[in-house]
Write a protein that holds these residues in place. Structure first.
Motif, short mmCIF file in Angstrom:
data_model
loop_
_atom_site.label_atom_id
_atom_site.label_comp_id
_atom_site.label_asym_id
_atom_site.label_seq_id
_atom_site.Cartn_x
_atom_site.Cartn_y
_atom_site.Cartn_z
N GLN A 132 11.65 -18.41 16.94
CA GLN A 132 11.43 -17.51 18.06
C GLN A 132 9.95 -17.15 18.21
OE1 GLN A 132 13.79 -16.92 20.24
NE2 GLN A 132 15.16 -18.14 18.95
N ASN A 133 9.23 -17.19 17.09
CA ASN A 133 7.77 -17.07 17.08
C ASN A 133 7.24 -15.77 17.71
OD1 ASN A 133 5.26 -18.13 16.36
ND2 ASN A 133 4.94 -19.01 18.40
N PRO A 134 7.74 -14.59 17.32
CA PRO A 134 7.19 -13.35 17.87
C PRO A 134 5.77 -13.09 17.35
CG PRO A 134 8.71 -12.86 16.10
CD PRO A 134 8.81 -14.34 16.34
N ASP A 135 4.96 -12.45 18.15
CA ASP A 135 3.59 -12.11 17.72
C ASP A 135 3.60 -10.95 16.73
OD1 ASP A 135 2.13 -13.99 19.39
OD2 ASP A 135 2.78 -12.77 21.08
N VAL A 136 4.53 -10.03 16.91
CA VAL A 136 4.69 -8.90 16.00
C VAL A 136 6.14 -8.86 15.56
CG1 VAL A 136 4.48 -6.40 15.70
CG2 VAL A 136 2.86 -7.62 17.18
N LEU A 137 6.35 -8.69 14.27
CA LEU A 137 7.70 -8.70 13.69
C LEU A 137 7.91 -7.43 12.88
CD1 LEU A 137 10.38 -10.22 12.90
CD2 LEU A 137 9.07 -11.19 10.98
N CYS A 138 8.96 -6.67 13.21
CA CYS A 138 9.29 -5.45 12.48
C CYS A 138 10.66 -5.61 11.84
CB CYS A 138 9.30 -4.25 13.43
SG CYS A 138 7.70 -3.91 14.20
N LEU A 139 10.71 -5.48 10.52
CA LEU A 139 11.94 -5.69 9.78
C LEU A 139 12.34 -4.40 9.06
CD1 LEU A 139 11.14 -9.18 8.18
CD2 LEU A 139 12.42 -8.71 10.29
N GLN A 140 13.58 -3.97 9.29
CA GLN A 140 14.12 -2.82 8.58
C GLN A 140 15.08 -3.31 7.49
OE1 GLN A 140 14.99 -2.85 12.26
NE2 GLN A 140 12.81 -2.41 12.49
N GLU A 141 15.33 -2.45 6.50
CA GLU A 141 16.10 -2.81 5.31
C GLU A 141 15.54 -4.11 4.72
OE1 GLU A 141 20.31 -2.04 4.76
OE2 GLU A 141 20.41 -1.28 6.81
N TYR A 142 14.23 -4.11 4.58
CA TYR A 142 13.51 -5.26 4.05
C TYR A 142 13.58 -5.25 2.52
CZ TYR A 142 9.50 -8.37 3.21
OH TYR A 142 8.68 -9.39 2.80
N ASN A 143 13.60 -6.44 1.94
CA ASN A 143 13.61 -6.58 0.50
C ASN A 143 12.53 -7.59 0.09
OD1 ASN A 143 14.81 -8.26 -2.01
ND2 ASN A 143 15.47 -6.12 -2.16
N LYS A 144 12.03 -7.47 -1.14
CA LYS A 144 10.96 -8.34 -1.62
C LYS A 144 11.34 -9.82 -1.60
CE LYS A 144 12.27 -7.71 -6.48
NZ LYS A 144 11.80 -7.24 -7.80
N VAL A 145 12.63 -10.11 -1.42
CA VAL A 145 13.08 -11.50 -1.26
C VAL A 145 12.30 -12.19 -0.14
CG1 VAL A 145 15.04 -12.94 -0.54
CG2 VAL A 145 15.40 -11.07 -2.15
N GLY A 146 11.90 -11.39 0.87
CA GLY A 146 11.20 -11.97 2.01
C GLY A 146 9.69 -12.03 1.88
#
Length: 344
Positions: A132-146
């Protein structure tokens, strides 16, 4: 009333009760949940009330009965609420130079505890984002896996206070300032990043408000005792959300940059919390979305609890919910934006 059959009299009385409850639910977004915490639960079922009012309206209309005015007037009074529930057509303007895209997604810890049987979710989510290639990405319930999964972004702000769950903001544009907002007595929080795009500086807030801790299979094996527990849990969560929303409101009032607020509010678009966080900003779904905008994977209810709000001088040109990408209990939402005027 005398000219109505006994069946239509019963239908009319049900219609009247529904009308009263609907009018009450119209008032609730303007009342703090801590004042009437139990009543505030009704905001969750307002979409159903609107649907049933529409059914009653059609029912009386087909019989050419003046009782159709009852639900008709209620729907007319709540026309702004109807637009929050369903959009009949979406907007997709041609992209121009200077446009940028933003995605918000509650990734549910990348399926860390195997809520879903698919063991490749930690790979599928980054692959989807790359597509999808967004310019800004906001992730909730994020984990260090990512942590090493979004290398296409040169700039990031990752915040995991308990080393297990947190939030992340990734950006193609330089991040020149970051921060977080902590809520008292809660593991939920807000993070923000000041992003430099050309001559403009944009503050992007990503938030995750208090969960009501209701699973998508809530409808199964429900009884009176369970219903009481659910009502209490929701009303208590709403009171906490009110405090959190007011903290966010105060913080954003001190910001002098154009703002974008996104994330998981864990509440409907008919709530005090939604109204408080949104303020005079635009709801990207209302500006350019289509359909119900369902963002939470509840089987029998089109729940929209994830939002993107934009400053008044930021134009929403496209809005999309990826409801077929089922790799969390939420769906990704994405918008394309452009400035209507340059920041001074």
């Amino acid at each position: 009333m005398k000219k109505l059959s006994w069946f239509n009299r019963v239908v009319l009385w049900i219609n009247i009760v529904l009308t009263v409850l609907t009018v009450i639910s119209y008032i609730l977004p303007f009342m703090a949940p801590k004042v009437f915490p139990i009543l505030s639960v009704f905001t969750l079922v307002m979409p159903l009330m609107l649907v049933f009012n529409a059914i009653f309206f059609v029912y009386w209309l087909l019989q050419f009965k003046r009782q159709m005015l009852l639900s008709g007037l209620v729907l007319l009074l709540g026309i702004t609420f109807v637009s929050k529930l369903y959009r009949f057509s979406s907007k997709d303007r041609e992209p121009v130079s200077g446009d940028f895209t933003l995605m918000s997604y509650n990734v549910r810890l990348f399926n860390l505890y195997n809520w879903l049987p698919d063991t490749d979710i930690a790979k599928k989510i980054p692959a989807f984002v790359k597509e999808q290639n967004p310019d800004v990405l906001c992730l909730q319930e994020y984990n260090k896996v990512g942590n090493n999964s979004f290398s296409q972004y040169k700039h990031s702000f990752i915040y995991t206070p308990d080393k297990q769950s947190g939030q992340a903001i990734y950006s193609r544009f330089p991040i020149i300032g970051t921060g977080d907002i902590q809520f008292p007595g809660s593991a939920n929080n807000v993070v923000y990043a000041d992003i430099k795009k050309g001559k403009d500086t944009i503050r992007v807030y990503s938030m995750h408000l208090q969960s009501i801790k209701i699973s998508p299979d809530i409808h199964e094996n429900i009884d009176e005792q369970k219903s009481k527990v659910i009502f209490y849990r929701i009303s208590e969560a709403f009171k906490r959300q009110q405090l959190q929303a007011e903290i966010v409101q105060q913080h954003k009032n001190e910001c002098h940059h154009p703002m974008i607020i996104c994330g998981d509010l864990n509440n409907s678009a008919f709530s005090y919390v939604y109204r408080s966080v949104k303020g005079n900003m635009n709801d990207a779904f209302e500006e350019a979305g289509g359909g119900f905008g369902r963002s939470y994977n509840y089987k029998y209810y089109p729940a929209r609890i994830d939002y993107i709000f934009t400053d008044e001088n930021i134009e929403v040109k496209k809005y999309e919910t990826f409801s077929k990408f089922i790799n969390s209990d939420h769906f990704p939402i994405m918008t394309r934006l452009g400035f209507t005027k340059e920041e001074d």
